[in-house]
Design an enzyme around this catalytic site. Sequence first.
Site, PDB file in Angstrom:
ATOM      1  N   GLU A  99     -10.018  -2.167 -14.193  1.00 42.45           N
ATOM      2  CA  GLU A  99     -10.144  -3.436 -15.120  1.00 42.45           C
ATOM      3  C   GLU A  99     -11.395  -4.014 -14.999  1.00 42.45           C
ATOM      4  O   GLU A  99     -12.039  -4.839 -15.720  1.00 42.45           O
ATOM      5  CB  GLU A  99      -9.043  -4.425 -14.486  1.00 42.45           C
ATOM      6  CG  GLU A  99      -9.034  -5.616 -15.216  1.00 42.45           C
ATOM      7  CD  GLU A  99      -8.288  -6.730 -14.470  1.00 42.45           C
ATOM      8  OE1 GLU A  99      -8.598  -7.857 -14.781  1.00 42.45           O
ATOM      9  OE2 GLU A  99      -7.493  -6.599 -13.666  1.00 42.45           O
ATOM     10  N   SER A 157      -7.644  -7.728  -9.156  1.00 37.16           N
ATOM     11  CA  SER A 157      -6.979  -6.359  -9.296  1.00 37.16           C
ATOM     12  C   SER A 157      -8.008  -5.223  -9.907  1.00 37.16           C
ATOM     13  O   SER A 157      -8.664  -5.735 -10.774  1.00 37.16           O
ATOM     14  CB  SER A 157      -6.112  -6.586 -10.621  1.00 37.16           C
ATOM     15  OG  SER A 157      -4.762  -7.429 -10.302  1.00 37.16           O
ATOM     16  N   ARG A 161      -5.254  -7.799 -20.759  1.00 37.25           N
ATOM     17  CA  ARG A 161      -6.606  -7.959 -20.371  1.00 37.25           C
ATOM     18  C   ARG A 161      -7.683  -7.269 -21.317  1.00 37.25           C
ATOM     19  O   ARG A 161      -8.772  -6.606 -20.858  1.00 37.25           O
ATOM     20  CB  ARG A 161      -6.832  -6.881 -19.177  1.00 37.25           C
ATOM     21  CG  ARG A 161      -5.860  -7.476 -18.096  1.00 37.25           C
ATOM     22  CD  ARG A 161      -6.477  -8.771 -17.223  1.00 37.25           C
ATOM     23  NE  ARG A 161      -5.940  -9.000 -15.997  1.00 37.25           N
ATOM     24  CZ  ARG A 161      -4.789  -9.638 -15.753  1.00 37.25           C
ATOM     25  NH1 ARG A 161      -3.971 -10.057 -16.683  1.00 37.25           N
ATOM     26  NH2 ARG A 161      -4.287  -9.846 -14.365  1.00 37.25           N
TER      27      ARG A 161
HETATM   28  N1  EPU Z   1       3.658  -3.596  -5.897  1.00 32.54           N
HETATM   29  C1  EPU Z   1       4.087  -2.622  -5.012  1.00 32.54           C
HETATM   30  N2  EPU Z   1       2.775  -2.236  -4.065  1.00 32.54           N
HETATM   31  C2  EPU Z   1       1.668  -3.078  -4.253  1.00 32.54           C
HETATM   32  C3  EPU Z   1       1.492  -4.144  -5.206  1.00 32.54           C
HETATM   33  C4  EPU Z   1       2.404  -4.524  -5.937  1.00 32.54           C
HETATM   34  O1  EPU Z   1       4.884  -2.170  -4.992  1.00 32.54           O
HETATM   35  O2  EPU Z   1       0.783  -2.646  -3.258  1.00 32.54           O
HETATM   36  C5  EPU Z   1       4.789  -3.970  -6.874  1.00 32.54           C
HETATM   37  C6  EPU Z   1       5.236  -5.258  -6.529  1.00 32.54           C
HETATM   38  O3  EPU Z   1       6.345  -5.119  -5.410  1.00 32.54           O
HETATM   39  C7  EPU Z   1       6.038  -5.745  -7.865  1.00 32.54           C
HETATM   40  C8  EPU Z   1       4.971  -5.296  -8.919  1.00 32.54           C
HETATM   41  O4  EPU Z   1       4.413  -4.224  -8.229  1.00 32.54           O
HETATM   42  O5  EPU Z   1       7.167  -5.059  -7.967  1.00 32.54           O
HETATM   43  C9  EPU Z   1       4.134  -6.171  -9.427  1.00 32.54           C
HETATM   44  O6  EPU Z   1       3.267  -6.920  -8.624  1.00 32.54           O
HETATM   45  P1  EPU Z   1       2.864  -8.297  -8.617  1.00 32.54           P
HETATM   46  O7  EPU Z   1       3.695  -9.290  -8.966  1.00 32.54           O
HETATM   47  O8  EPU Z   1       2.002  -8.461  -7.198  1.00 32.54           O
HETATM   48  O9  EPU Z   1       1.641  -8.293  -9.832  1.00 32.54           O
HETATM   49  P2  EPU Z   1       0.688  -7.129 -10.263  1.00 32.54           P
HETATM   50  O10 EPU Z   1       1.240  -6.225 -11.479  1.00 32.54           O
HETATM   51  O11 EPU Z   1       0.399  -5.979  -9.178  1.00 32.54           O
HETATM   52  C10 EPU Z   1      -0.536  -8.543 -11.908  1.00 32.54           C
HETATM   53  C11 EPU Z   1      -1.971  -8.964 -12.221  1.00 32.54           C
HETATM   54  C12 EPU Z   1      -2.558 -10.001 -11.156  1.00 32.54           C
HETATM   55  C13 EPU Z   1      -1.713 -11.149 -11.151  1.00 32.54           C
HETATM   56  C14 EPU Z   1      -0.216 -10.689 -10.855  1.00 32.54           C
HETATM   57  C15 EPU Z   1       0.785 -11.905 -10.882  1.00 32.54           C
HETATM   58  C16 EPU Z   1      -2.931  -7.093 -13.449  1.00 32.54           C
HETATM   59  C17 EPU Z   1      -3.845  -5.688 -13.370  1.00 32.54           C
HETATM   60  N3  EPU Z   1      -2.658  -7.712 -12.281  1.00 32.54           N
HETATM   61  O12 EPU Z   1      -0.674  -7.829 -10.565  1.00 32.54           O
HETATM   62  O13 EPU Z   1      -3.763 -10.343 -11.670  1.00 32.54           O
HETATM   63  O14 EPU Z   1      -2.175 -12.161 -10.158  1.00 32.54           O
HETATM   64  O15 EPU Z   1       0.163  -9.770 -11.809  1.00 32.54           O
HETATM   65  O16 EPU Z   1       1.170 -12.218 -12.082  1.00 32.54           O
HETATM   66  O17 EPU Z   1      -2.199  -7.001 -14.408  1.00 32.54           O
HETATM   67  C18 EPU Z   1      -6.311  -9.908 -11.453  1.00 32.54           C
HETATM   68  O18 EPU Z   1      -6.219  -9.696 -12.512  1.00 32.54           O
HETATM   69  O19 EPU Z   1      -7.046  -9.684 -10.755  1.00 32.54           O
HETATM   70  C19 EPU Z   1      -4.938 -10.042 -10.689  1.00 32.54           C
HETATM   71  C20 EPU Z   1      -4.678 -10.452  -9.394  1.00 32.54           C
END
Ligand code: EPU
Length: 337
Positions: A333, A237, A162
Site C-alpha cells: 500500500e 498498513s 485505497r
Molecule cells: N488480523 C490477524 N492478524 C493480524 C492482523 C489482523 O489475524 O496481525 C485479522 C483480525 O483479527 C481481523 C482482520 O484480520 O479479523 C482485520 O483486522 P483489522 O480490523 O485490524 O483491520 P485490517 O484489515 O488489518 C484495515 C486497514 C487499516 C484500518 C483497519 C480498521 C487496510 C490495508 N488496512 O486493516 O488501515 O485501520 O482496517 O478499519 O485496509 C492503514 O491503512 O494504514 C490502516 C491502519
Amino acid sequence: MNIHENVSLKPYNTFGLDVQAKYFIEIKNLNDLKEIVKANKSDKLFILGGGSNMLLTQDINKIVVKLDLQGISVVEDSDNYVLVEAQAGENWHEFVLWCIEHNYGGVENLSLIPGNVGTTPIQNIGAYGVEIKDVMHSCKALNVKTLEIVEFTNAQCEFGYRESIFKNELKDQYILISTTYRLTKENHSLKIEYGAIKGELEANNITSPTIKDISDAVIAIRESKLPNPKEIGNSGSFFKNPIVDKETFLRLQNGYPSMPHYIVSENEVKIPAGWLIETSGFKGYRLGDAGVHTQQALVLVNYGKAEGIQIKKLSETIQREVFNLFGIKIDAEVNIF
Ligand code: EPU
C-alpha cells in the site's frame, strides 16, 4: 524561498529513515509552489506531504518540496451540513479534532491516521467503516504542466479501495493543494457497526455515543493495536488487503474455516493481509531493526536503525511466503522510492 542542500529526511517520514534530499524546500503558499513548479521540470521535483505512506530506500537526488500549505475554513454553511476546506499541509488528525470541537460529523472514525490532509484523497484513506470518499465533497489540485488550479468532484476522483485517479491515470500530473469535506452539523450518521468500536463503547458504558465518543474509541483501539510512529517508525498498513474471486476464497476457506473475510461483491471477497501474514508465521518477526509489528502483522516497523532497503527486502520475503502458502499476491500500500 530558501532552498537547502543535503537535508536529512529522517524527521519527514514516519518510518524514520535517514536518507538525504539533494535539495529541500518548505512551501507555505500557493505562489511559491507555482514558482518552483514553473522553474523546474516535474521529474526534478519530489512532492512530500506528511511522509506517512512512503518507504524511502535511497537518497533523493531531486528538489524535495515539503508542502506546508495551512488553513481550515468553512466555505458553505447550511442548516444541516457544512463544507469545510482544509489546505494540503494541515495535519489530518489535528483536522479531525478541529471538526469534533466544532461538532462537525463524518470524519470521527478516521481519528489518529497519520499524515496530512493533502494526501487523503490520493489513496482514499479509510478505517473502521469509513473512507475519505464517503465525506469528501471536492478537492483542488495544481496541474504541474499548465499551472492551472483544477477542482475535482468526488466522482471525478474515481475512488476505489485505497485507490483514486491520482494514483492511476493522473499520477504525477497534479499536486493536491486542498480538500473540501461535507460534514453534518446535527443528526450525525454514526458508524459504530465495526466490532472493535462497539466493544470499546460498551466497555465504557456508552449507549448514545457522540462523535467525540467515537473518536475517543477509535483512538483507544488504534493506540492498542498500531505502533505510534513517534516511538517506532512505521507507515501504517504496509500492504493492501487482497481481493480474491469466490473460487479462490472457497478453496482457502476449506483449509482455514475460521479465516476472517469481507464480502465485497457477488464474486469478490477481501481477505485481511494481516491474517495471511500472521498465519505465514511473520507476526513479531524481526531481522535486525526491520520487523513486523507484534500486535498487527500488516504493519512493518523500523526499530531504530533499519534501512529502507532492509524493510523492502522484508516486505518481498513476506510477499513470497504468503504466495507460497496461499497462492495470493499481496500488494504494497505504501509508495516505495
Ligand atoms: N488480523 C490477524 N492478524 C493480524 C492482523 C489482523 O489475524 O496481525 C485479522 C483480525 O483479527 C481481523 C482482520 O484480520 O479479523 C482485520 O483486522 P483489522 O480490523 O485490524 O483491520 P485490517 O484489515 O488489518 C484495515 C486497514 C487499516 C484500518 C483497519 C480498521 C487496510 C490495508 N488496512 O486493516 O488501515 O485501520 O482496517 O478499519 O485496509 C492503514 O491503512 O494504514 C490502516 C491502519
